[in-house]
Design an enzyme around this catalytic site. Structure first.
Site, short mmCIF file in Angstrom:
data_model
loop_
_atom_site.label_atom_id
_atom_site.label_comp_id
_atom_site.label_asym_id
_atom_site.label_seq_id
_atom_site.Cartn_x
_atom_site.Cartn_y
_atom_site.Cartn_z
N GLU A 23 10.39 -6.20 48.56
CA GLU A 23 11.35 -5.37 49.29
C GLU A 23 12.30 -4.61 48.39
O GLU A 23 12.70 -5.10 47.34
CB GLU A 23 12.21 -6.23 50.22
N HIS A 51 12.91 -19.12 41.22
CA HIS A 51 13.77 -18.26 42.03
C HIS A 51 15.25 -18.43 41.75
O HIS A 51 16.06 -18.59 42.65
CB HIS A 51 13.48 -18.46 43.52
N TYR A 61 2.45 -18.63 51.16
CA TYR A 61 1.33 -18.75 50.24
C TYR A 61 0.23 -19.65 50.78
O TYR A 61 -0.94 -19.53 50.38
CB TYR A 61 1.81 -19.25 48.88
N GLN A 104 10.70 -20.58 35.70
CA GLN A 104 11.34 -19.26 35.77
C GLN A 104 12.76 -19.26 35.20
O GLN A 104 13.47 -18.27 35.29
CB GLN A 104 11.35 -18.77 37.22
#
Length: 376
Positions: free
Chosen positions: A246, A154, A267, A89
């Protein structure tokens, strides 16, 4: 960058038929309140911003910053970007103009880097120099996440300037390490506030309790959208775990609960208590289960779609959608979710109020730059 002819097409039909942009047989898809015009195509774009003259700066995952003409027909690499670690990421991430850009030509950006002590996300800035060979001169590091850790997930890295033009807010994801989101000494899993000069300016109450001096709020997961509304409220969206994406109203000193609470689960199937079980944590204004996998976020303020003024527009990755959240003051509720036929990484508002989207360019998406205008 891969150039495309400009044509108003239906993304829904495009996804179903596999037709190329510019095919005269395409028509506006029924049910969508806008016409979609593909403008350009990039290699895994991540973020964009408009210059005062209508041109765009676009970041690509691998570490390329592009200066793109207003019509999208050509682009030029902008030199000066540091080495980017784009594994997983990782990416050259957000790009935002300084509030005083007209005078100082300063551009802020974020990126992930690898170091001897691990990997982390960096907030940096440079002076934009225009011309045949555009560049960012005098690039300097403003802030580095702490600590650097192993792994490629992240990072977050969204940037937003306070309405006063004196502070910059910066998001640090919890790097898939869970506990740092609650660690008062770590900036991971936090919304941070810095002065425009890069000095930590977190919530004074938290600082007095021994928190890192840049922390404004904590208990977050992967924060991929951050924007102020006209009233000065700061809105943030983040990816939850398995469920529980969210939208939050960010308030100074508040704990948003992750990983202690979430409206999703781990997960591996382990339960995470819902927000309602722990009212001492700040609950999201809106949550999704199943997820939308939120990408970029804006507070819409343009005239092209006056019915959405003040609402949040969010790019949906796994949901392959543009998502609208209906905002009323400091309250919010789910609005529309329009299928776009591709993973949407970024949402931006153009100078004329048009809505611009960047496809993710991964997992089947193309990476196109799309312009959304009202149906006639």
């Amino acid at each position: 960058m891969r150039l495309l002819p400009i044509a108003a097409v239906s993304l829904t039909l495009l996804a179903c038929t596999g037709a190329e942009p510019g095919n005269s047989q395409q028509a506006a898809a029924p049910g969508l309140p806008f016409t979609v015009t593909p403008v350009a195509d990039f290699d895994s774009p991540w973020s964009m911003t408009f210059l005062p003259d209508g041109r765009m700066l676009v970041t690509e995952k691998a570490g390329v910053l592009l200066l793109v003409t207003a019509d999208g027909k050509s682009s030029t690499p902008v030199s000066g970007i540091p080495v980017v670690d784009s594994a997983g990421q990782g990416a050259l991430k957000d790009v935002v103009l300084d509030p005083h850009f007209v005078h100082n030509k300063r551009v802020w950006f974020s990126y992930s880097e690898a170091a001897t002590n691990g990997k982390g996300v960096v907030l940096a800035r440079g002076i934009f120099t225009d011309g045949k060979s555009p560049s960012l001169a005098g690039v300097e590091t403003v802030f580095r996440a702490t600590p650097y850790v192993t792994g490629n997930g992240h990072y977050s890295g969204r940037i937003a300037f306070a309405p006063d033009g004196k502070h910059v807010f910066f998001t640090n994801g919890e790097r898939q390490k869970f506990d740092p989101a609650q660690d008062p000494k770590a900036t991971l899993g936090k919304v941070l506030r810095l002065t425009i000069d890069g000095k930590p300016a977190g919530d004074p109450g938290l600082t007095a309790k021994g928190f890192h001096p840049a922390i404004w709020s904590y208990g977050h997961r992967n924060l991929l959208g951050l924007a102020f509304d006209k009233a000065g409220n700061l809105w943030e969206q983040e990816m939850g775990p398995k469920g529980g994406d969210e939208v939050n109203l960010i308030l100074p000193g508040r704990n948003y609960g992750y990983p202690i609470v979430s409206d999703g689960d781990h997960y591996d199937g382990r339960d995470i208590p819902d927000h309602k079980t722990r009212p001492e944590f700040e609950a999201p204004k809106v949550s999704w289960n199943p997820v939308i996998s939120p990408g970029g976020l804006i507070v819409y303020s343009g005239k092209a779609f006056p019915q959405w003024a003040g609402d949040l527009l969010i790019g949906g990755l796994s949901s392959q959608a543009l998502v609208r959240v209906d905002v009323n003051g400091t309250s919010a509720k789910k609005g529309d979710q329009w299928p776009m036929g591709a993973r949407i990484r970024e949402v931006e508002e153009g100078p004329d109020g048009a809505i611009w989207l960047l496809e993710d360019g991964g997992q089947g998406s193309q990476g196109r730059l799309l312009k959304l205008t009202p149906n006639r």
